[in-house]
Design a protein around this motif. Structure first.
Motif, PDB file in Angstrom:
ATOM      1  N   SER A 202     -73.703 -22.827 -31.513  1.00 60.04           N
ATOM      2  CA  SER A 202     -73.992 -23.602 -30.311  1.00 60.04           C
ATOM      3  C   SER A 202     -75.404 -23.320 -29.819  1.00 60.04           C
ATOM      4  N   GLY A 203     -76.055 -24.355 -29.333  1.00 59.27           N
ATOM      5  CA  GLY A 203     -77.376 -24.196 -28.743  1.00 59.27           C
ATOM      6  C   GLY A 203     -78.523 -24.244 -29.726  1.00 59.27           C
ATOM      7  N   TRP A 204     -78.229 -24.271 -31.037  1.00 59.95           N
ATOM      8  CA  TRP A 204     -79.310 -24.300 -32.034  1.00 59.95           C
ATOM      9  C   TRP A 204     -79.734 -25.746 -32.276  1.00 59.95           C
ATOM     10  N   THR A 205     -80.350 -26.336 -31.260  1.00 63.10           N
ATOM     11  CA  THR A 205     -80.845 -27.695 -31.399  1.00 63.10           C
ATOM     12  C   THR A 205     -82.159 -27.698 -32.173  1.00 63.10           C
ATOM     13  N   ARG A 206     -82.564 -28.896 -32.578  1.00 57.72           N
ATOM     14  CA  ARG A 206     -83.822 -29.015 -33.319  1.00 57.72           C
ATOM     15  C   ARG A 206     -84.995 -28.540 -32.463  1.00 57.72           C
ATOM     16  N   VAL A 208     -84.985 -26.360 -29.996  1.00 64.01           N
ATOM     17  CA  VAL A 208     -84.948 -24.906 -29.841  1.00 64.01           C
ATOM     18  C   VAL A 208     -85.496 -24.223 -31.093  1.00 64.01           C
ATOM     19  N   THR A 324     -83.232 -28.746 -22.226  1.00 68.05           N
ATOM     20  CA  THR A 324     -81.786 -28.823 -22.336  1.00 68.05           C
ATOM     21  C   THR A 324     -81.201 -29.487 -21.102  1.00 68.05           C
ATOM     22  N   SER A 326     -77.891 -29.156 -20.455  1.00 66.34           N
ATOM     23  CA  SER A 326     -76.610 -28.511 -20.170  1.00 66.34           C
ATOM     24  C   SER A 326     -76.775 -27.057 -19.777  1.00 66.34           C
ATOM     25  N   ALA A 331     -79.827 -22.033 -24.170  1.00 68.81           N
ATOM     26  CA  ALA A 331     -81.023 -22.479 -24.887  1.00 68.81           C
ATOM     27  C   ALA A 331     -82.076 -21.380 -24.942  1.00 68.81           C
ATOM     28  N   ARG A 334     -81.032 -18.627 -27.423  1.00 71.57           N
ATOM     29  CA  ARG A 334     -81.265 -18.982 -28.823  1.00 71.57           C
ATOM     30  C   ARG A 334     -82.754 -18.922 -29.159  1.00 71.57           C
ATOM     31  N   TYR A 335     -83.574 -19.466 -28.271  1.00 73.21           N
ATOM     32  CA  TYR A 335     -85.022 -19.399 -28.467  1.00 73.21           C
ATOM     33  C   TYR A 335     -85.495 -17.947 -28.533  1.00 73.21           C
TER      34      TYR A 335
END
Length: 371
Positions: A202-206, A208, A324, A326, A331, A334-335
């Motif tokens: 979770s939270g590993w968006t592009r 981030v 983000t 949410s 976020a 993760r960063y």
């Protein structure tokens, strides 16, 4: 607007507290090694344990943010963290010291994520950048902590007495600051966030991952310059020990001073242009230090690099938080995993490059990687 100003002062107090704590700690590490009877390898493992704890905290922070907002986390961790200073002063051996530093790293990592999330929340409500100034307050705290340590050593305070006094001061700052911290706004923390399951991925968006990679590259360069600048002055420029020790001082003072005006620059030039110019300033500083065979130009180059590297991390952290819709804390956690990987690997990678190609070439390579 008055409430936002008060809340900004509150989170500034937390950044100041962390800076004072770390400044006091790092200035006392040599004496701590002697008092605990640690050899260099044992000291290295003890300090590494803290970094491992921080990386573990990055993963825990995501799960914790599903149940608690950043204000609650800060209120607890900021009151617990200062007591690790006197605790470390009475550790009997390397094993217990390592366990203490591991726990310290976990608590510090949770606080780091939450206080940056609070900084993003202040930016949302103030509708303007503030993270650069918050990181500047951290730098001021680090300078105050290291300066206070110099005075404590001259006054011949014991390690334990010094750390007890600092801890009490830090807890007082945390108590006053914690009263005015923000709850996360509905836009940043919708009700669905509390019930959504936070998994390992979770939270590993592009966004981030991209910003985290950029943050790691900047952190690698910052760690290399700040850790090896003094060695460069000594080995390549023949600086005496007292002059070489000014390398880090010049770097951190220039970095802190630039961050004091970083938010103003951010508003005027925009994030993308400012990061590009900051990387150009870093490159110019490295070029001055490497190309001109002078101790004083070397110091000037390190100061220029400090100016250049000052604004990038706060701007990237802000972009992650605002990117983000949410869970801001998740976020940033993760960063921070990627960012701290750069912090951890920077000095080691630079050491390998310096051994293989020489310190001057290593400095140039590290800047090219971040640029």
């Amino acid at each position: 607007m008055k409430d936002v100003r008060r809340q900004r002062i509150a989170i500034s107090g937390i950044f100041l507290m962390v800076g004072i704590m770390l400044g006091s700690w790092f200035a006392r590490v040599p004496q701590l090694r002697i008092e605990l009877g640690l050899n260099f390898a044992e000291l290295g493992m003890v300090l590494l344990a803290q970094t491992v704890g921080v990386l573990v905290a990055m993963q825990l922070a995501g799960h914790l943010s599903n149940h608690l907002d950043s204000r609650a986390v800060i209120r607890v961790t900021s009151l617990v963290l200062p007591w690790f200073l006197p605790l470390m002063a009475v550790m009997p051996n390397a094993i217990t010291a390592g366990l203490g530093m591991l726990t310290w790293g976990v608590i510090a990592g949770l606080l780091d994520v939450s206080m940056n999330a609070q900084g993003v929340e202040v930016e949302r409500r103030a509708r303007r950048p503030v993270l650069n100034s918050l990181h500047a307050v951290w730098g001021i705290g680090a300078l105050l902590g290291s300066g206070g340590t110099v005075l404590a050593v001259r006054a011949e305070w014991s390690l334990s007495s010094h750390f007890w006094i600092v801890s009490v001061l830090l807890v007082v700052i945390a108590l006053f600051s914690g009263r005015w911290l923000l709850t996360e706004s509905p836009a940043a923390s919708p009700p669905s966030k509390r019930t959504a399951k936070v998994g390992f991925l979770s939270g590993w968006t592009r966004a981030v991952i991209v910003l985290g990679g950029l943050g790691a590259a900047v952190a690698l360069c910052e760690g290399a310059v700040s850790s090896w600048g003094g060695v460069f002055l000594s080995e390549q420029r023949g600086a005496a020990a007292n002059i070489a020790s000014l390398g880090y001082f010049a770097f951190i003072v220039a970095q802190t001073g630039t961050r004091l005006v970083g938010d103003r620059l951010h508003r005027r030039f925009g994030a993308v242009a400012l990061v590009r110019w900051s990387m150009a300033m870093t490159g110019a500083g490295v070029l001055v230090a490497v190309a001109v065979p002078s101790v004083w130009f070397g110091l000037a180059g390190l100061a220029m690099a400090g100016c250049g590297l000052a604004v990038a991390i706060p701007i990237i952290s802000s972009a992650v938080g605002h990117g983000t819709k949410s869970n801001t804390s998740l976020a940033i956690a993760r960063y921070s995993t990627l960012h701290n990987a750069g912090v951890l690997s920077g000095p080691a990678i630079f050491g390998w490059l310096a051994q293989t190609f020489g310190i001057s070439a290593a400095l140039t390579c590290c800047w090219c990687r971040s640029g």
